[in-house]
Enzyme design. Sequence first.
Site, PDB file in Angstrom:
ATOM      1  CG  HIS A 346      -2.115  -0.904   1.064  1.00  0.00           C
ATOM      2  ND1 HIS A 346      -3.297  -0.535   0.473  1.00  0.00           N
ATOM      3  CD2 HIS A 346      -2.270  -2.215   1.397  1.00  0.00           C
ATOM      4  CE1 HIS A 346      -4.145  -1.557   0.466  1.00  0.00           C
ATOM      5  NE2 HIS A 346      -3.535  -2.604   1.027  1.00  0.00           N
ATOM      6  CD  GLU A 396      -4.287  -9.509   2.066  1.00  0.00           C
ATOM      7  OE1 GLU A 396      -4.213  -8.456   1.386  1.00  0.00           O
ATOM      8  OE2 GLU A 396      -3.700  -9.658   3.158  1.00  0.00           O
TER       9      GLU A 396
HETATM   10 ZN   LIG Z   1      -4.296  -4.517   0.950  1.00  0.00          ZN
END
Ligand SMILES: [Zn+2]
Length: 430
Positions: A346, A396
């Site tokens: 991120h 994810e």
């Molecule tokens: Zn993430």
Amino acid sequence: MKFGRRQWVITISLVGALIVGVGAGFGVWLFTQTAGATAEFSAAVTGAREANGERNRAALELNETRAEALARHTAALALVAATEPSVLDDAATREGLSESAASLANTAGLQTADGESARLPDPLLVTRAPRLAGTSFEMPGNRDTKREATTELQRETAALVDESHRLHALTSDIDDALSALTAAEDTLMASAYAKGQTTELPELAADDTKDAYAAAVTALSSYEEGADLVALITTYTRALAAAITSAEEAVRAQDPASVEPSYIRGILVVNKTYGLPSWFGDGLTAETTAAFDRMRADAASAGHELYISSGFRSYGSQESIYNRYVAADGQAEADRYSARPGHSEHQSGLTFDLNCICEAFGHQADGQWVADNAHRYGFIVRYPQAKEQVTGYIWEPWHLRYLGIDVATDVFQSGLTLEEYLGVTSKYSN
Ligand SMILES: [Zn+2]
């Protein structure tokens, strides 16, 4: 009185006896003299042979000592070359060894004018018995020649004895220089040992490098005669350098600002192996945002609503998120789903999480549309199902990474994770 016949006979007899007597006496004298000269010549031969033998032994010993000197001189020069003054307690000990080596070379005649080591003469410094080479040990025929030969042999013997003394003295000088060299080597090693003992390794040096260094220092003080001192010094020097390097690496690893971003085949890789410096990133990149906007529009046309639930995260914000997870679940568990600061994708500005950050998203129509179509906009689902051992993270389905359409499509069609596609690992080093 008139000489009668009888008187003549007596007189002649007496004179004859006198002549015989004198002659015999002379004969005995002559015999004695000749026997003496023979004995003296024999003794001179024995003396000359012994002196020659002694001279040859002295020459052999000198040659052996010179050969040892050559070997020790070579080793000493190598030791000087291998010894950095900085690894010594007293740098002058290195000079001392250098000087001792030069002195040995001089004494043993090992160096030519230009400082090159000379070859030893072979096989003997003094060839065997040159002085007596032309001397005959055969008994000369008469007394005078015996005496001449005896005198000559005695002269040669004296010269041989002188030469023996000279050779012994030279050998003794070289032996002294060898002893001095040994002392200089020991002094150098003691100086290295003293420095090694007082040098404090950086606290952050890895334990194995500290252990190796301690062993190398100990070896500097406990070597046996004839040990390879160059190897001991080299091992010590390298162990010190390795410990310092390891500490420097540890310092760099502790300084989040000093990490270098890793581009592999032109692709910025951020995972557990490859980190980002703390200063890196200031929001989603324009390309990432533009690509998301196109994807969201197309998804909307297909009846799916996509939104970014978590976009760019700075080093600092990742640090507080991660620490919170560690406090709640422990580090081992937190590492399965949350990145350590500096290791979160991120922070790259190329990554965002969509919609629900939950496994259910992968089973929903929205999440399935994303899995099937994201590559057409330049994204991949970064952590696929059942790839935790490769990516370092659980499945994810919500976490996308921007790679550009060409690379994302290539990765998608390969069926590989990004790690497999690039041939890289994702593992923390500690
Ligand atoms: Zn993430």
